[in-house]
Design a protein around this motif. Structure first.
Motif, PDB file in Angstrom:
ATOM      1  N   PRO A   1       0.796  -1.238   0.000  1.00  0.00           N
ATOM      2  CA  PRO A   1       0.000   0.000   0.000  1.00  0.00           C
ATOM      3  C   PRO A   1       0.824   1.282   0.000  1.00  0.00           C
ATOM      4  CG  PRO A   1      -1.006  -1.589   1.470  1.00  0.00           C
ATOM      5  CD  PRO A   1       0.309  -2.184   1.039  1.00  0.00           C
ATOM      6  N   ASP A   2       2.063   1.221   0.491  1.00  0.00           N
ATOM      7  CA  ASP A   2       2.907   2.426   0.468  1.00  0.00           C
ATOM      8  C   ASP A   2       3.740   2.513  -0.812  1.00  0.00           C
ATOM      9  OD1 ASP A   2       4.728   0.406   0.835  1.00  0.00           O
ATOM     10  OD2 ASP A   2       5.610   1.212   2.676  1.00  0.00           O
ATOM     11  N   ALA A   3       3.422   1.673  -1.814  1.00  0.00           N
ATOM     12  CA  ALA A   3       4.078   1.644  -3.122  1.00  0.00           C
ATOM     13  C   ALA A   3       5.463   0.999  -3.089  1.00  0.00           C
ATOM     14  CB  ALA A   3       4.158   3.036  -3.743  1.00  0.00           C
ATOM     15  N   SER A   4       5.851   0.432  -1.956  1.00  0.00           N
ATOM     16  CA  SER A   4       7.117  -0.307  -1.909  1.00  0.00           C
ATOM     17  C   SER A   4       6.904  -1.723  -2.446  1.00  0.00           C
ATOM     18  CB  SER A   4       7.648  -0.356  -0.474  1.00  0.00           C
ATOM     19  OG  SER A   4       6.753  -1.051   0.376  1.00  0.00           O
ATOM     20  N   PHE A   5       8.014  -2.418  -2.702  1.00  0.00           N
ATOM     21  CA  PHE A   5       7.943  -3.729  -3.323  1.00  0.00           C
ATOM     22  C   PHE A   5       8.426  -4.810  -2.361  1.00  0.00           C
ATOM     23  CE2 PHE A   5       8.428  -0.631  -6.702  1.00  0.00           C
ATOM     24  CZ  PHE A   5       7.446  -1.024  -7.612  1.00  0.00           C
ATOM     25  N   LEU A   6       7.755  -5.949  -2.400  1.00  0.00           N
ATOM     26  CA  LEU A   6       8.120  -7.096  -1.584  1.00  0.00           C
ATOM     27  C   LEU A   6       8.243  -8.307  -2.505  1.00  0.00           C
ATOM     28  CD1 LEU A   6       8.552  -8.427   1.218  1.00  0.00           C
ATOM     29  CD2 LEU A   6       6.074  -8.834   1.272  1.00  0.00           C
ATOM     30  N   PRO A   7       9.458  -8.810  -2.744  1.00  0.00           N
ATOM     31  CA  PRO A   7       9.622  -9.966  -3.641  1.00  0.00           C
ATOM     32  C   PRO A   7       8.894 -11.196  -3.114  1.00  0.00           C
ATOM     33  CG  PRO A   7      11.739  -8.894  -3.188  1.00  0.00           C
ATOM     34  CD  PRO A   7      10.749  -8.323  -2.221  1.00  0.00           C
ATOM     35  N   ILE A   8       8.372 -12.000  -4.026  1.00  0.00           N
ATOM     36  CA  ILE A   8       7.727 -13.257  -3.682  1.00  0.00           C
ATOM     37  C   ILE A   8       8.734 -14.381  -3.883  1.00  0.00           C
ATOM     38  CG2 ILE A   8       5.871 -14.866  -4.282  1.00  0.00           C
ATOM     39  CD1 ILE A   8       4.238 -12.479  -5.200  1.00  0.00           C
ATOM     40  N   ARG A   9       9.050 -15.078  -2.795  1.00  0.00           N
ATOM     41  CA  ARG A   9      10.020 -16.162  -2.860  1.00  0.00           C
ATOM     42  C   ARG A   9       9.311 -17.467  -3.229  1.00  0.00           C
ATOM     43  NH1 ARG A   9      14.288 -12.929  -3.307  1.00  0.00           N
ATOM     44  NH2 ARG A   9      14.453 -11.460  -1.543  1.00  0.00           N
ATOM     45  N   ARG A  10       9.795 -18.120  -4.252  1.00  0.00           N
ATOM     46  CA  ARG A  10       9.226 -19.392  -4.679  1.00  0.00           C
ATOM     47  C   ARG A  10      10.278 -20.489  -4.581  1.00  0.00           C
ATOM     48  NH1 ARG A  10       6.392 -17.110 -10.190  1.00  0.00           N
ATOM     49  NH2 ARG A  10       4.419 -16.397  -9.280  1.00  0.00           N
ATOM     50  N   THR A  11       9.842 -21.660  -4.180  1.00  0.00           N
ATOM     51  CA  THR A  11      10.731 -22.815  -4.131  1.00  0.00           C
ATOM     52  C   THR A  11      10.459 -23.768  -5.289  1.00  0.00           C
ATOM     53  OG1 THR A  11       9.160 -23.950  -2.662  1.00  0.00           O
ATOM     54  CG2 THR A  11      10.965 -22.698  -1.629  1.00  0.00           C
ATOM     55  N   GLY A  12       9.534 -23.416  -6.147  1.00  0.00           N
ATOM     56  CA  GLY A  12       9.181 -24.238  -7.292  1.00  0.00           C
ATOM     57  C   GLY A  12       8.404 -23.403  -8.286  1.00  0.00           C
ATOM     58  N   PRO A  13       7.636 -24.032  -9.163  1.00  0.00           N
ATOM     59  CA  PRO A  13       6.837 -23.280 -10.131  1.00  0.00           C
ATOM     60  C   PRO A  13       5.704 -22.528  -9.450  1.00  0.00           C
ATOM     61  CG  PRO A  13       6.291 -25.616 -10.209  1.00  0.00           C
ATOM     62  CD  PRO A  13       7.478 -25.483  -9.307  1.00  0.00           C
ATOM     63  N   PRO A  14       5.104 -21.541 -10.130  1.00  0.00           N
ATOM     64  CA  PRO A  14       3.968 -20.817  -9.554  1.00  0.00           C
ATOM     65  C   PRO A  14       2.824 -21.759  -9.201  1.00  0.00           C
ATOM     66  CG  PRO A  14       4.767 -19.722 -11.533  1.00  0.00           C
ATOM     67  CD  PRO A  14       5.451 -21.042 -11.467  1.00  0.00           C
ATOM     68  N   ARG A  15       2.137 -21.460  -8.116  1.00  0.00           N
ATOM     69  CA  ARG A  15       1.012 -22.277  -7.672  1.00  0.00           C
ATOM     70  C   ARG A  15      -0.216 -21.393  -7.472  1.00  0.00           C
ATOM     71  NH1 ARG A  15       5.548 -24.324  -5.144  1.00  0.00           N
ATOM     72  NH2 ARG A  15       5.899 -26.571  -5.392  1.00  0.00           N
ATOM     73  N   VAL A  16      -1.386 -21.979  -7.729  1.00  0.00           N
ATOM     74  CA  VAL A  16      -2.637 -21.248  -7.605  1.00  0.00           C
ATOM     75  C   VAL A  16      -2.843 -20.733  -6.187  1.00  0.00           C
ATOM     76  CG1 VAL A  16      -5.145 -21.502  -7.699  1.00  0.00           C
ATOM     77  CG2 VAL A  16      -3.735 -22.463  -9.512  1.00  0.00           C
ATOM     78  N   MET A  17      -2.334 -21.449  -5.196  1.00  0.00           N
ATOM     79  CA  MET A  17      -2.534 -21.044  -3.809  1.00  0.00           C
ATOM     80  C   MET A  17      -1.837 -19.725  -3.478  1.00  0.00           C
ATOM     81  SD  MET A  17      -4.700 -23.007  -2.595  1.00  0.00           S
ATOM     82  CE  MET A  17      -4.652 -22.378  -0.913  1.00  0.00           C
TER      83      MET A  17
END
Length: 288
Positions: free
Chosen positions: A72-88
């Protein structure tokens, strides 16, 4: 006995998960699901910025090679993945939005398989769905040709929301399918097929529910959309490079995976500015 016990545990877990998701959705009244074959990330960022400028506390999520949350403050938070993208990941975005007290969640669709597209929207149960375009791409998962893509993206239709579609080819099919479901349908005229984000964003954000509109701030001059970004990661360079006194016109098509987008970008290139230049294009190749 063990069978019935196991079945009871599974059904109980599913009930609790469904109940938890329903509570999360209730805490985030505006849920926007953006999909299409080109320009999703650009549109997601632009919609999130516009909603923030209108005073709404907004969380956005983009996917791709570098998935991240836009807080909401326009900053970025990387999404850490251990495999392929998942619907969850969509459920995780809902949880984060609820924890942050966000009024709006803007999610870039990442699902390509038909079952995953349906399940992704079933998790979000969006108030607004935007389909930027439906060009022939991802044939191995979405189906061959434009009709295959349209059939796959039609599984994204919201149960109790609004559907926005650009005037890209395929609009008549989407409109017919939406009418059968009695779904509010909005056709958005986008003059530039390489940059549909400004028009789609404007049409979407002008229809914010009145209950949320009351929570907007009274900022008199919300920021206007920035300069066009052709087709998301697709970029067109009009610069002429000189190598050994020989002019070179360079066109970046690396992210234009489908032939329609590549052709549109090539037609939009200012060839007349460098008629005698060697024209060079860089693009990726795929099995489909």
């Amino acid at each position: 006995m063990i069978y019935w016990l196991g079945l009871g545990l599974i059904l109980g877990a599913l009930f609790l998960e469904t109940y938890a998701l329903r509570r999360l959705r209730a805490k985030v009244p505006l849920r926007i699901h953006i999909h299409g074959t080109r320009g999703k990330s650009t549109l997601t960022r632009l919609v999130a910025k516009t909603l923030r400028d209108q005073g709404l506390k907004t969380l956005a999520k983009t996917t791709g090679d570098n998935p991240e949350y836009i807080l909401p403050d326009a900053s970025f938070l990387p999404i850490r993945r251990t495999g392929p993208p998942r619907v969850m990941e969509q459920a995780a975005a809902l949880r984060l939005a609820a924890r942050l007290g966000a009024q709006a969640l803007v999610v870039e669709g990442m699902a390509l398989e038909k079952e995953s597209i349906h399940q992704s929207e079933n998790l979000l149960q969006s108030t607004h769905v935007v389909i930027a375009n439906a060009r022939p791409d991802h044939a191995e998962t979405m189906g061959p040709g434009r009709l295959g893509v349209i059939a796959a993206l039609s599984l994204l239709f919201p149960k109790n929301g609004r559907l926005y579609v650009s005037n890209d080819t395929g609009r008549s099919v989407f409109q017919t399918l939406a009418a059968k479901k009695n779904l509010p349908f909005f056709l958005v005229n986008c003059p530039n097929p390489l940059n549909q984000a400004p028009e789609l964003c404007r049409a979407l954000t002008q229809n914010i529910p009145s209950g949320l509109a009351e929570k907007k701030s009274s900022r008199p001059n919300p920021s206007q959309p920035g300069p066009p970004v052709p087709g998301g990661s697709l970029s067109i360079s009009s610069q002429t490079l000189a190598q050994n006194s020989f002019p070179m016109a360079f066109l970046d098509l690396f992210s234009a995976n489908d032939r329609v987008s590549s052709a549109l970008a090539w037609q939009a290139y200012p060839h007349k500015n460098s008629p005698n230049a060697l024209k060079v294009a860089i693009f990726s190749t795929r099995s489909d």
